[in-house]
Structures are given as C-alpha cells and as structure tokens.
Motif scaffolding. Structure first.
Motif, PDB file in Angstrom:
ATOM      1  N   LEU A  61       6.380  -6.051 -13.238  1.00 41.79           N
ATOM      2  CA  LEU A  61       5.951  -5.416 -11.992  1.00 41.79           C
ATOM      3  C   LEU A  61       7.057  -5.283 -10.955  1.00 41.79           C
ATOM      4  N   VAL A  62       8.178  -5.922 -11.174  1.00 34.39           N
ATOM      5  CA  VAL A  62       9.263  -5.936 -10.191  1.00 34.39           C
ATOM      6  C   VAL A  62       9.663  -4.528  -9.757  1.00 34.39           C
ATOM      7  N   ARG A  63       9.793  -3.625 -10.710  1.00 30.47           N
ATOM      8  CA  ARG A  63      10.238  -2.260 -10.362  1.00 30.47           C
ATOM      9  C   ARG A  63       9.182  -1.475  -9.581  1.00 30.47           C
ATOM     10  N   TRP A  64       7.959  -2.013  -9.485  1.00 33.22           N
ATOM     11  CA  TRP A  64       6.897  -1.334  -8.773  1.00 33.22           C
ATOM     12  C   TRP A  64       6.689  -1.859  -7.350  1.00 33.22           C
ATOM     13  N   HIS A  65       7.519  -2.773  -6.895  1.00 34.64           N
ATOM     14  CA  HIS A  65       7.319  -3.336  -5.564  1.00 34.64           C
ATOM     15  C   HIS A  65       7.383  -2.277  -4.462  1.00 34.64           C
ATOM     16  N   ALA A  66       8.290  -1.366  -4.556  1.00 32.83           N
ATOM     17  CA  ALA A  66       8.413  -0.308  -3.539  1.00 32.83           C
ATOM     18  C   ALA A  66       7.614   0.902  -3.991  1.00 32.83           C
ATOM     19  N   VAL A 118      -3.134   3.333 -11.152  1.00 28.52           N
ATOM     20  CA  VAL A 118      -3.316   2.772  -9.820  1.00 28.52           C
ATOM     21  C   VAL A 118      -2.384   1.574  -9.724  1.00 28.52           C
ATOM     22  N   VAL A 119      -1.516   1.599  -8.734  1.00 29.74           N
ATOM     23  CA  VAL A 119      -0.623   0.471  -8.487  1.00 29.74           C
ATOM     24  C   VAL A 119      -1.207  -0.307  -7.320  1.00 29.74           C
ATOM     25  N   VAL A 120      -1.385  -1.599  -7.538  1.00 32.17           N
ATOM     26  CA  VAL A 120      -1.965  -2.471  -6.526  1.00 32.17           C
ATOM     27  C   VAL A 120      -0.841  -3.314  -5.941  1.00 32.17           C
ATOM     28  N   ARG A 121      -0.707  -3.241  -4.630  1.00 35.36           N
ATOM     29  CA  ARG A 121       0.311  -4.037  -3.941  1.00 35.36           C
ATOM     30  C   ARG A 121      -0.359  -4.893  -2.877  1.00 35.36           C
ATOM     31  N   ARG A 122       0.163  -6.073  -2.712  1.00 34.15           N
ATOM     32  CA  ARG A 122      -0.251  -6.957  -1.615  1.00 34.15           C
ATOM     33  C   ARG A 122       0.998  -7.289  -0.836  1.00 34.15           C
ATOM     34  N   SER A 123       0.940  -7.010   0.459  1.00 34.69           N
ATOM     35  CA  SER A 123       2.089  -7.256   1.330  1.00 34.69           C
ATOM     36  C   SER A 123       3.354  -6.621   0.760  1.00 34.69           C
ATOM     37  N   GLY A 124       3.218  -5.414   0.203  1.00 35.23           N
ATOM     38  CA  GLY A 124       4.362  -4.657  -0.277  1.00 35.23           C
ATOM     39  C   GLY A 124       4.852  -5.019  -1.661  1.00 35.23           C
ATOM     40  N   ARG A 125       4.268  -6.002  -2.312  1.00 37.08           N
ATOM     41  CA  ARG A 125       4.700  -6.414  -3.654  1.00 37.08           C
ATOM     42  C   ARG A 125       3.640  -6.039  -4.685  1.00 37.08           C
ATOM     43  N   ALA A 126       4.085  -5.416  -5.766  1.00 36.02           N
ATOM     44  CA  ALA A 126       3.158  -5.024  -6.828  1.00 36.02           C
ATOM     45  C   ALA A 126       2.553  -6.268  -7.473  1.00 36.02           C
ATOM     46  N   CYS A 127       1.252  -6.249  -7.631  1.00 31.73           N
ATOM     47  CA  CYS A 127       0.574  -7.369  -8.304  1.00 31.73           C
ATOM     48  C   CYS A 127      -0.210  -6.886  -9.521  1.00 31.73           C
ATOM     49  N   ALA A 128      -0.383  -5.572  -9.663  1.00 29.15           N
ATOM     50  CA  ALA A 128      -1.065  -5.026 -10.838  1.00 29.15           C
ATOM     51  C   ALA A 128      -0.757  -3.542 -10.957  1.00 29.15           C
ATOM     52  N   VAL A 129      -0.672  -3.101 -12.192  1.00 32.76           N
ATOM     53  CA  VAL A 129      -0.613  -1.674 -12.497  1.00 32.76           C
ATOM     54  C   VAL A 129      -1.724  -1.435 -13.518  1.00 32.76           C
ATOM     55  N   VAL A 130      -2.612  -0.500 -13.178  1.00 34.89           N
ATOM     56  CA  VAL A 130      -3.766  -0.202 -14.019  1.00 34.89           C
ATOM     57  C   VAL A 130      -3.632   1.254 -14.472  1.00 34.89           C
ATOM     58  N   GLY A 154      -8.952  -7.173  -7.106  1.00 31.55           N
ATOM     59  CA  GLY A 154      -9.345  -8.018  -5.976  1.00 31.55           C
ATOM     60  C   GLY A 154      -9.531  -7.244  -4.686  1.00 31.55           C
ATOM     61  N   ASP A 155      -9.720  -7.977  -3.629  1.00 34.67           N
ATOM     62  CA  ASP A 155      -9.904  -7.375  -2.302  1.00 34.67           C
ATOM     63  C   ASP A 155      -9.265  -8.267  -1.238  1.00 34.67           C
ATOM     64  N   ALA A 156      -8.031  -8.644  -1.473  1.00 35.35           N
ATOM     65  CA  ALA A 156      -7.336  -9.554  -0.557  1.00 35.35           C
ATOM     66  C   ALA A 156      -6.766  -8.797   0.640  1.00 35.35           C
ATOM     67  N   PRO A 157      -6.614  -9.482   1.764  1.00 36.01           N
ATOM     68  CA  PRO A 157      -5.955  -8.857   2.916  1.00 36.01           C
ATOM     69  C   PRO A 157      -4.555  -8.376   2.533  1.00 36.01           C
ATOM     70  N   GLY A 158      -4.185  -7.232   3.051  1.00 33.66           N
ATOM     71  CA  GLY A 158      -2.869  -6.683   2.763  1.00 33.66           C
ATOM     72  C   GLY A 158      -2.802  -5.897   1.468  1.00 33.66           C
ATOM     73  N   ARG A 159      -3.933  -5.719   0.803  1.00 33.87           N
ATOM     74  CA  ARG A 159      -3.956  -4.985  -0.466  1.00 33.87           C
ATOM     75  C   ARG A 159      -3.889  -3.487  -0.214  1.00 33.87           C
ATOM     76  N   ALA A 160      -3.078  -2.809  -1.004  1.00 30.83           N
ATOM     77  CA  ALA A 160      -2.973  -1.350  -0.926  1.00 30.83           C
ATOM     78  C   ALA A 160      -2.973  -0.795  -2.343  1.00 30.83           C
ATOM     79  N   LEU A 161      -3.738   0.260  -2.569  1.00 28.89           N
ATOM     80  CA  LEU A 161      -3.786   0.930  -3.863  1.00 28.89           C
ATOM     81  C   LEU A 161      -3.195   2.323  -3.710  1.00 28.89           C
ATOM     82  N   THR A 162      -2.316   2.680  -4.629  1.00 31.33           N
ATOM     83  CA  THR A 162      -1.751   4.022  -4.646  1.00 31.33           C
ATOM     84  C   THR A 162      -1.889   4.601  -6.048  1.00 31.33           C
TER      85      THR A 162
END
Length: 116
Positions: A109-114, A76-88, A58-66
């Motif tokens: 995904l819980v362990r990927w939030h930080a 690629v770990v996708v986080r929105r507002s600091g919470r992991a929402c996908a791991v690819v 996606g491309d939601a506000p607050g999205r960060a890819l690392t």
C-alpha cells in the motif's frame, strides 16, 4: 454498474446496499501479507463479501475513499489521515461485481499513500 455506485455503497456502510451491487456468487480474495488479518481462503457470496469489505473499509475518523484505476480495473482506495490502508479492486460483469481483490498488506500500500 458505475464504479461510483459501488464506491457509494462502500462508503455508506449499508451491508444490504453493498451486497446489492454484487453478484450472488461473487468471490473475494484478500492479501494481508501476514501482517494484517485477512481471510486465508477466498470468501464467496454477496453477503459474506460485503461483510468482509465493509469491515476492512471501516468508518474511522479521517477516512477518505477515492475511485482510482488499478491494473486497468476500477478500485476504491481507502486512506486514513492521508495513508492508504486498503485498496479494493472490483471486476464488474454487466451491472454487478463478480470478483473483489482486497489488498491490506501495508508493504503493497505504500505507493498508494498519495492520491493519484
């Protein structure tokens, strides 16, 4: 292929650019854990896999890819507002992605939030 190139293609949202990073016979397996809608069967082909992954990222506000390592593979770990929402996770052969594992299951995904 560099993981950065693949991550850039994911972040850019350009389906053609994303598909170009993948082998034409790439296979995606996804895990929504019954809590998130994901394909129940493997998805095959660069265009189809690009569409599924792009939708998940996606491309939601607050999205960060690392770019991070998952089980020794680039991901690629996708986080929105600091919470992991996908791991690819990508398996690369030569210059192209040949397999993709898409984890959307919130329980996994819980362990990927930080960030790591």
């Amino acid at each position: 292929m560099s993981t950065g190139r693949w991550a850039d293609a994911l972040a850019g949202g350009d389906l053609d650019a994303l598909a170009a990073t993948m082998h034409r016979d790439v296979v995606l397996v996804s895990d929504g854990g019954g809590r998130v809608v994901t394909p129940l069967r493997p998805v095959r082909g660069a265009a189809s896999v690009a569409r599924v992954v792009s939708t998940a990222v996606g491309d939601a506000p607050g999205r960060a890819l690392t770019v991070e390592q998952v089980n020794g593979r680039p991901a690629v770990v996708v986080r929105r507002s600091g919470r992991a929402c996908a791991v690819v996770v990508a398996e690369v052969d030569g210059a192209l992605v040949v397999r993709v594992w898409l984890v959307l299951n919130p329980d996994k995904l819980v362990r990927w939030h930080a960030p790591r």
